[in-house]
Design an enzyme around this catalytic site. Structure first.
Site, short mmCIF file in Angstrom:
data_model
loop_
_atom_site.label_atom_id
_atom_site.label_comp_id
_atom_site.label_asym_id
_atom_site.label_seq_id
_atom_site.Cartn_x
_atom_site.Cartn_y
_atom_site.Cartn_z
N PHE A 49 0.90 -1.09 -0.19
CA PHE A 49 0.02 -0.04 0.11
C PHE A 49 0.92 1.26 0.11
O PHE A 49 1.82 1.41 0.69
CB PHE A 49 -0.97 0.20 1.28
CG PHE A 49 -1.91 1.19 1.31
CD1 PHE A 49 -2.83 1.06 0.40
CD2 PHE A 49 -1.62 2.16 2.02
CE1 PHE A 49 -3.75 2.07 0.43
CE2 PHE A 49 -2.88 3.14 2.07
CZ PHE A 49 -3.84 3.21 1.00
N ASP A 55 3.21 -4.91 8.68
CA ASP A 55 1.90 -4.01 8.45
C ASP A 55 0.71 -5.09 8.56
O ASP A 55 0.77 -5.84 7.49
CB ASP A 55 2.06 -3.19 7.27
CG ASP A 55 0.73 -2.37 7.12
OD1 ASP A 55 -0.39 -2.85 7.61
OD2 ASP A 55 0.86 -1.21 6.32
N TYR A 74 -9.67 0.27 11.46
CA TYR A 74 -11.08 0.44 10.95
C TYR A 74 -11.38 -0.60 9.71
O TYR A 74 -12.53 -0.26 9.21
CB TYR A 74 -11.22 1.82 10.21
CG TYR A 74 -9.83 2.32 9.55
CD1 TYR A 74 -9.70 1.88 8.23
CD2 TYR A 74 -8.94 3.18 10.13
CE1 TYR A 74 -8.70 2.39 7.38
CE2 TYR A 74 -7.69 3.72 9.42
CZ TYR A 74 -7.60 3.25 8.10
OH TYR A 74 -6.46 3.83 7.60
N LYS A 75 -10.45 -1.58 9.53
CA LYS A 75 -11.09 -2.64 8.65
C LYS A 75 -11.61 -3.80 9.45
O LYS A 75 -12.75 -3.61 9.73
CB LYS A 75 -9.85 -2.82 7.74
CG LYS A 75 -9.07 -1.73 7.19
CD LYS A 75 -8.12 -2.43 6.05
CE LYS A 75 -7.16 -1.26 5.70
NZ LYS A 75 -7.84 -0.42 4.76
N ARG A 89 -12.72 -5.35 -5.87
CA ARG A 89 -12.07 -5.70 -4.44
C ARG A 89 -13.18 -6.14 -3.49
O ARG A 89 -14.09 -5.34 -3.33
CB ARG A 89 -11.04 -4.70 -3.86
CG ARG A 89 -10.00 -5.33 -3.02
CD ARG A 89 -9.19 -4.26 -2.56
NE ARG A 89 -9.88 -3.32 -1.80
CZ ARG A 89 -9.26 -2.55 -0.73
NH1 ARG A 89 -7.86 -2.75 -0.33
NH2 ARG A 89 -9.79 -1.89 0.09
#
Lengths: 399, 399
Positions: B127, B196, B221-222, B370
Site C-alpha cells: 500500500f 503491517d 477500521y477494517k 475488490r
C-alpha cells in the site's frame, strides 16, 4: 452583597458575549479549565450521533465522498483559519500537536537547507512535548538544539539559526509572547519562525498572515472546544507550501492519493501537511464545536478575556490575604494570555479542595494553581465566585 | 432455487459465527467492503454518546482519570493483543498507520545502529503510504530504501539490511505473505522485521509473539470495525522495548508525563510508542467495537473466512462467463487473506453498478474489483448473491 458581587452582576449584564454560554453544556460548576479541555458545545452530541449512526452506520464507505469525510482536514482547517488570522488554504487539521510540531520543525529546517544553518532554537520554558519533539527534529536533521527563553531569542539568533520554535502563550504562567516582534527578529536573522498556538488560538488574535509567520501548530481541545484529544492543525504559509517537505509524507498528502502510485508526489497547497487517514469521529465533533464561532469576533473574545482576568486578579487581591498567593501572570495586557497562574503553597491540595467546592482549575507541578478563562462561557459572576471560594479555602487551611 | 442458493442456506445454517451478525448495524446491502471500512458495531453509538455527554460534557477534565481516558492507548492495545497473537503490554493504540510506520521503521533502524547496516527493504507492492513513509524513514536515518517483492526478500537480504517492512496481506490482490518464514529469514540475516497488519488483523491468526516479529503496525477500521479513521496501533516486542528509540517522543511517552520536565526520559514498556494526547472519541468508539470479539476465536474467524472466499470463487466460476474476470487472489489457502480481487475490464463502471444493486465492494485503480469478507457479519447467502449480481451486471454490460 459585596461591592465585587455587584460589579460582577453589572459586568455580566453588559457582556456582549453573554449569549454564547447557552451554546455549551454547563452546570453549576465554575469551569476554569477550558485551557486544558474546553466544555462541550451543545451542537456536538447530535452531530456525533449522526456521524456514527447515519454516516458510518448507514452510508458506510460512501461517506468518504457523500458526507465529506475525505476533505474534512482542509475544510475544518479553513474554519479555524479566521480565528488565527489566516486566509483559507493554509491549514489542515489532523494528528496530535506533537506530530505537527515534528512536521513543522523538520519542514522549517528543510526550508533553509543548503545555507549551512544547523541550529534550532526552542523556548526553554515550553510545554515539554515541544522540547522533546524539537530534540528529535534536531537529531534527525543534523541540527543542534538550543533552549533559550523567549526574551533571549533576539540575542541568540545568528547565521547558524535554522528555525525557532516558540509558544504564543506559556502553558504554565499564561505569559503572552510578542509574536510580531519575535517573528520579525527571526526573519531578520534569515531563520524560520514556528509558533505553537495551543494556548492562544480561540482566546486572542494571532494574526498569522499579518505578521508573516512561516509555520504554526495548535491543538483544538482548549479554547476551540473540540473535545478530548481532538485533532491538532498545521499552518503552512501559502508562499512556502511548494517548498514544504514533510517528514511524514503519508498517502493523504499525495497529489493523487487514489492513484496508488509507488512514487511519492506531494499535493499542492496545505494538503501537503496531511499524513494518514483522518480520525473522522473526533474531527467532525470538532467541526460541530467550531459553529459556536459563527458571528463571534476574536477581538470581542480578547476584550472580554482581559476583562475577566483583570477582574479575577482584582477579586483575588480583595479576598485573599496578602502574600498567600503570587500571580505568575503578567499584569500588562500585552503580556497576558487568557489564564491566571497563581503560585501557592500546597497548590495540589488547594486545587483538590477548590474542585470539591465546584471551582475547577488545575494544578501544575510543583506549586501552580492555573485558572483558564474562556470568554465564550465564563462570566464575571463565575470569576467573583472562584476568587471568593479560593479565599475561603485558603482561610480554612490556615484555620 | 439453484444448487448454490441451497448450498448457501446450508452453510449459513451450519455457521457457528452466524450469531455475531446481530452485533452489527446492517441492512439489506451485501457489504463486502469491510476490508476498507468495517460496519458499525451496535454497541458503538450508545458508548460514544456516553463519552460525549457524560464523560466530556459532565465530568469534563476529570475524565482523564475517572473515565480512564489517559490509559486508553495501552488498555485498548491489550484488547487488540490476543487478536494478533501478542501477550499484553506490547501494543499501544494511537495515531494513524502512516505515523506508526514511521515510528516502527525509524525505531527498527536504530535497534541495529552501530552495525553498519544502512539499507531498508520495503515491499514493492505495498500500500503506497508504507513506501512513502519508508522513503522518509530511510532519508532521515541515512539509509537507502530498496523496494523488492516479498518473494525476493530472502535473496535481497544481506549484511547491509537494517530493517524490512512487509505487508501481511497485500491490499490489492489479497495475497497472504508467509510471515513466519519471512520473519525467520530477516532474523537470520541479522535485520529487524516490521509487519503491517492492516489487512490481516481480525481476519486471520497473526502470531506476532510466536513468530518473533520485532515491530508491527496496523489500522483498526477494517476487520476490527473501529470506525472511520479510528486510531492505529504499534506493537513493540517486549524484549526490544527498552531499546526502542522513537522518532516521535511526545510527552505521552515520558516516564513521568505530568512532571513537566524539560529533559526527556522514555517510559518503560509499550508506552514508549505513545506520542501526544490521544483522540478519545475515536479511541473509545474502537474500544466498544472490540467487544464483538468477546468469546470469538480468531481461528474460527479464519475458518469461516476461507469458506467464504472459497464459496465466492466457486459462485463466480459458476455464474460469470469464462474469461470475463480473473482472480488475482491465490487459490492456496496459505496464500489467501480475507478478500478476493478480480481483474475486470471496466472495473470502475462495474463496481458502480454493483453498488447500485446493493452489492458493495470497491474499485482499485486501474482494473480491480475488490471484495472483502468479514466473517463476523458476512454470510454465505451474501456471497452467493454478490456473485449472482456480479454475473447479471456483467451480462447487462455485454448485452
Amino acid at each position: 452583597m459585596s461591592e465585587l458581587t455587584v460589579r460582577a452582576g453589572e459586568l455580566d449584564a453588559a457582556d456582549e458575549l453573554a449569549g454564547t454560554r447557552k451554546q455549551f453544556v454547563l452546570d453549576e460548576v465554575v469551569y476554569l479549565d477550558g485551557n486544558s479541555l474546553g466544555a462541550l458545545p451543545a451542537a456536538v452530541p447530535g452531530r456525533v450521533d449522526d456521524v456514527v449512526r447515519r454516516q458510518w452506520g448507514a452510508l458506510r464507505i460512501r461517506s468518504w465522498d457523500e458526507s465529506g469525510w475525505w476533505t474534512a482536514p482542509e475544510r475544518i482547517g479553513d474554519r479555524i483559519a479566521p480565528l488565527v488570522g489566516a486566509a483559507a488554504g493554509q491549514i489542515v487539521v489532523g494528528d496530535s500537536t506533537s506530530v505537527n510540531v515534528f512536521k513543522a520543525l523538520v519542514g522549517a529546517v528543510r526550508l533553509v537547507s543548503g545555507t549551512g544553518r544547523d541550529e534550532i532554537l526552542v523556548d526553554a520554558t515550553t510545554f515539554p512535548t515541544d522540547g522533546y519533539i524539537a530534540e528529535s527534529a534536531a537529531r534527525m536533521t543534523g541540527c543542534t538544539l538550543r533552549p533559550v527563553t523567549p526574551a533571549e531569542v533576539p540575542d541568540a539568533l545568528s547565521a547558524r539559526t535554522a528555525a525557532v520554535l516558540l509558544n504564543h502563550v506559556d502553558y504554565r504562567t499564561g505569559r503572552l509572547h510578542d509574536l510580531p516582534s519575535l517573528t520579525a527578529a527571526v526573519h531578520a536573522a534569515g531563520a524560520v519562525a514556528v509558533w505553537d498556538l495551543c494556548h492562544s488560538a480561540g482566546a486572542l488574535p494571532v494574526g498569522l498572515d499579518e505578521h508573516g509567520v512561516d509555520l504554526a501548530v495548535g491543538c483544538t481541545y482548549k479554547y476551540l472546544n473540540g473535545g478530548p484529544g481532538s485533532p491538532a492543525y498545521l499552518y503552512v504559509r501559502r508562499d512556502l507550501q511548494d517548498r514544504f517537505d514533510s517528514p511524514l509524507p503519508g498517502w493523504n498528502s499525495h497529489a493523487e492519493p487514489f492513484g496508488m502510485r509507488s512514487a511519492y508526489e506531494p499535493a499542492a497547497g496545505a494538503l501537503r501537511g496531511r499524513v494518514g487517514t483522518p480520525d473522522i469521529l473526533s474531527m467532525l465533533a470538532l467541526e460541530a464545536a467550531l459553529e459556536v464561532w459563527d458571528g463571534v469576533s476574536v477581538e470581542a473574545v480578547r476584550t472580554k478575556s482581559l476583562a475577566l482576568t483583570d477582574f479575577f486578579l482584582e477579586c483575588v487581591s480583595a479576598y485573599v490575604p496578602e502574600g498567600r498567593v503570587e500571580s505568575l501572570t503578567p499584569l500588562a495586557h500585552r503580556e497576558r494570555g487568557s489564564q491566571v497562574a497563581l503560585r501557592c503553597d500546597d497548590a495540589g491540595d488547594v486545587m483538590k479542595r477548590l474542585i470539591e467546592r465546584a471551582v475547577v482549575g488545575d494544578f501544575r507541578h510543583p506549586d501552580v494553581l492555573r485558572f483558564g478563562f474562556t470568554p465564550l462561557y465564563v462570566g464575571f459572576g463565575d470569576v467573583e465566585r472562584a476568587a471568593r471560594v479560593l479565599a475561603e479555602t485558603l482561610g480554612d487551611l490556615a484555620g
